[in-house]
Design a protein around this motif. Structure first.
Motif, PDB file in Angstrom:
ATOM      1  N   ALA A   1      11.175  33.025  36.362  1.00 43.15           N
ATOM      2  CA  ALA A   1      11.327  33.851  37.563  1.00 43.15           C
ATOM      3  C   ALA A   1      10.004  34.498  37.951  1.00 43.15           C
ATOM      4  N   ALA A   2       9.220  34.905  36.956  1.00 45.85           N
ATOM      5  CA  ALA A   2       7.935  35.549  37.247  1.00 45.85           C
ATOM      6  C   ALA A   2       6.954  34.549  37.862  1.00 45.85           C
ATOM      7  N   VAL A   3       6.980  33.314  37.373  1.00 54.75           N
ATOM      8  CA  VAL A   3       6.092  32.277  37.920  1.00 54.75           C
ATOM      9  C   VAL A   3       6.479  31.979  39.369  1.00 54.75           C
ATOM     10  N   ARG A   4       7.781  31.873  39.608  1.00 56.13           N
ATOM     11  CA  ARG A   4       8.241  31.614  40.984  1.00 56.13           C
ATOM     12  C   ARG A   4       7.880  32.764  41.911  1.00 56.13           C
ATOM     13  N   ALA A   5       7.952  33.978  41.373  1.00 60.66           N
ATOM     14  CA  ALA A   5       7.590  35.157  42.172  1.00 60.66           C
ATOM     15  C   ALA A   5       6.112  35.096  42.555  1.00 60.66           C
ATOM     16  N   ALA A   6       5.278  34.648  41.622  1.00 53.10           N
ATOM     17  CA  ALA A   6       3.841  34.548  41.895  1.00 53.10           C
ATOM     18  C   ALA A   6       3.579  33.612  43.070  1.00 53.10           C
ATOM     19  N   ALA A   7       4.343  32.516  43.128  1.00 50.37           N
ATOM     20  CA  ALA A   7       4.170  31.560  44.227  1.00 50.37           C
ATOM     21  C   ALA A   7       4.583  32.182  45.555  1.00 50.37           C
ATOM     22  N   GLN A   8       5.610  33.038  45.507  1.00 46.17           N
ATOM     23  CA  GLN A   8       6.072  33.704  46.740  1.00 46.17           C
ATOM     24  C   GLN A   8       4.990  34.616  47.309  1.00 46.17           C
ATOM     25  N   ASP A   9       4.207  35.195  46.429  1.00 50.92           N
ATOM     26  CA  ASP A   9       3.229  36.190  46.860  1.00 50.92           C
ATOM     27  C   ASP A   9       1.972  35.592  47.482  1.00 50.92           C
ATOM     28  N   LEU A  10       1.788  34.291  47.372  1.00 47.47           N
ATOM     29  CA  LEU A  10       0.566  33.674  47.877  1.00 47.47           C
ATOM     30  C   LEU A  10       0.534  33.694  49.400  1.00 47.47           C
ATOM     31  N   GLN A  11      -0.674  33.920  49.929  1.00 48.74           N
ATOM     32  CA  GLN A  11      -0.796  33.931  51.381  1.00 48.74           C
ATOM     33  C   GLN A  11      -1.574  32.722  51.875  1.00 48.74           C
ATOM     34  N   GLY A  12      -1.102  32.123  52.945  1.00 44.24           N
ATOM     35  CA  GLY A  12      -1.812  31.004  53.553  1.00 44.24           C
ATOM     36  C   GLY A  12      -1.732  29.727  52.749  1.00 44.24           C
ATOM     37  N   LEU A  13      -0.859  29.690  51.760  1.00 42.42           N
ATOM     38  CA  LEU A  13      -0.693  28.493  50.941  1.00 42.42           C
ATOM     39  C   LEU A  13       0.788  28.199  50.796  1.00 42.42           C
ATOM     40  N   ASP A  14       1.059  26.911  50.767  1.00 42.69           N
ATOM     41  CA  ASP A  14       2.420  26.452  50.648  1.00 42.69           C
ATOM     42  C   ASP A  14       2.619  25.946  49.226  1.00 42.69           C
ATOM     43  N   VAL A  15       3.268  26.724  48.396  1.00 42.13           N
ATOM     44  CA  VAL A  15       3.416  26.314  47.000  1.00 42.13           C
ATOM     45  C   VAL A  15       4.885  26.312  46.606  1.00 42.13           C
ATOM     46  N   TRP A  16       5.303  25.230  46.027  1.00 36.41           N
ATOM     47  CA  TRP A  16       6.650  25.150  45.472  1.00 36.41           C
ATOM     48  C   TRP A  16       6.532  24.873  43.979  1.00 36.41           C
ATOM     49  N   ILE A  17       7.162  25.731  43.187  1.00 31.16           N
ATOM     50  CA  ILE A  17       7.137  25.532  41.735  1.00 31.16           C
ATOM     51  C   ILE A  17       8.264  24.562  41.385  1.00 31.16           C
TER      52      ILE A  17
END
Ligand SMILES: [Mn+2]
Length: 429
Positions: free
Chosen positions: A313-329
């Motif tokens: 959950a923490a790793v997925r949260a980190a991806a949510q916080d990124l700006q200007g990048l499209d990241v899917w874990i």
């Protein structure tokens, strides 16, 4: 005559991305349409660059089309090319061999599919270009197809098209598909050998002839990481200038996060976000699909043992916080162990040292580990069908050792490992 051409292979259009629906929040539509979107980009590039030829060197399709839409789509992209005066040359590979595709669509004028019975040569007099190629007849081709390719047409620019695993070295784990050798390819006297089949881009030989696997156009899972695309080749006075052009819509990655110094979920999220940002900020375009491995001796092991799912959950949260990048874990793998000194622990003479000693004792002896684990787990009721391959009776000593190490890590992570009196003191305050 100067001209340009595009060399692509292994498009696997509409390849089913198996198992994706199992992932929570997976951007299914973007992943499924990625193989098509990249082909549209390739055609856009061909038109923009005014190339003379586009070569597709096998595995355009993943297998027989589920319905006509897949073939229809490819045909439509070919029509776009030939309308611009761009010729298309195709050899079929193992996935889309003659025998694999049962459905038929009307031909497109200007698109040539090489014969599967013998090597065929095609000539373009106005460019002084000769192309030599042979399609796969069926899925498995154990013959060296290249052996029968003709020698170069003198003073012309000669291109060979071949779907092949080449040699065991280049093929990695690939089984023999029209195996051949660099020596055989070089003996033909061609200028360029356009290969297909190996999904990782590889320049097998720089020149005389230049031999290239362009890699697939779009990675399909975490084991096909990195940038994917085609070769854009410029021929000037008979000399070749070649470049790889990235086309992928989804770029796959594997990211390892060392959790040794990460003591809580906030630290994990910050570290994870920093790594994602650093690696992807130069490529804001594609969707980044990432398999993350969190590893090391870390407090996070205890946090995870206390509440399963916390690290993911923490790793997925980190991806949510990124700006200007499209990241899917895509997936989070854990290889965490609690920060304990096993040697010190084994000496202590309490319940935990019993555990450590037992594991060490068993791990050193195949028969002991097999006998002990099976005896301990004999009361385990029958496993569901999909898990029977994991039943203790069907695992070997190495697999059981791994299981044991995992169990130990879980036990240690769940236990307070400080000196017992110290633990009492902590509780008292
Ligand atoms: Mn192939």
């Amino acid at each position: 005559m100067d001209f340009k051409f595009i060399h692509a292979a292994d498009l696997h259009i509409d390849s089913p991305m198996r198992g994706l629906s199992a992932y929570d929040g997976a951007p299914l539509e973007r992943l499924r349409s990625a193989t098509r979107q990249t082909l549209i980009s390739l055609v856009d590039l061909a038109i923009e660059e005014q190339v003379a030829l586009v070569l597709y060197v096998g595995d355009i399709f993943d297998g027989d089309w589920a319905d006509f839409h897949t073939g229809q789509f490819f045909r439509e992209q070919n029509v776009r090319l030939v309308r611009e005066g761009i010729r298309v040359y195709i050899v079929k590979g193992n996935h889309d061999a003659e025998s694999q595709i049962t459905k038929v669509l009307p031909k497109v004028e200007g698109v040539h599919i090489f014969d599967h019975k013998r090597c065929e040569s095609q000539e373009i007099p106005e460019l002084k270009v000769a192309l030599h190629g042979q399609s796969f007849k069926q899925r498995a081709v154990t013959d060296d197809l290249a052996a029968d390719y003709p020698v170069a047409k003198e003073d012309w620019f000669n291109i060979g098209l071949l779907h092949t695993c080449l040699t065991p070295e280049t093929a990695g784990t690939h089984l023999p598909y029209a195996p051949t050798s660099v020596t055989t390819l070089a003996s033909k006297g061609y200028d360029y050998f356009a290969l297909g089949h190996v999904h990782q881009r590889q320049v097998v030989r720089e020149d005389s002839p230049r031999i290239v696997f362009p890699g697939n156009l779009q990675g399909r899972h975490a084991n096909e990481p990195g940038t994917k695309g085609c070769e854009l080749v410029t021929v000037r006075d008979g000399h070749i200038e070649s470049q790889h052009v990235s086309l992928e819509r989804v770029r796959w990655h594997r990211l390892a996060i060392d959790a040794t110094d990460l003591a809580n979920v906030d630290m994990l999220a910050v570290a994870c976000a920093a790594q994602l940002q650093a690696q992807f900020s130069d490529a804001p375009e594609p969707l980044h699909a990432v398999r993350v491995k969190v590893h090391g001796q870390s407090e996070l092991a205890r946090i995870e043992a206390a509440q399963r799912g916390t690290v993911e959950a923490a790793v997925r949260a980190a991806a949510q916080d990124l700006q200007g990048l499209d990241v899917w874990i895509e997936k989070v793998e854990l290889e965490l162990s609690a920060p304990v000194d096993r040697t010190e622990l084994a000496r202590r003479g309490d319940a935990l040292s019993e555990v450590v000693r037992l594991v060490d004792e068993l791990a050193g002896d195949d028969i002991a580990v097999l006998t002990w684990v099976r005896a301990e787990l004999q009361d385990l009721k029958e496993l569901p069908v999909e898990l029977t391959s994991l039943a203790p009776a069907s695992l070997d000593a190495d697999a059981l050792r791994e299981l044991l190490a995992d169990a130990e890590a879980t036990v240690l992570a769940k236990m307070p490992v400080g000196k017992s009196d110290q633990t009492k003191q902590e509780k008292a305050t």
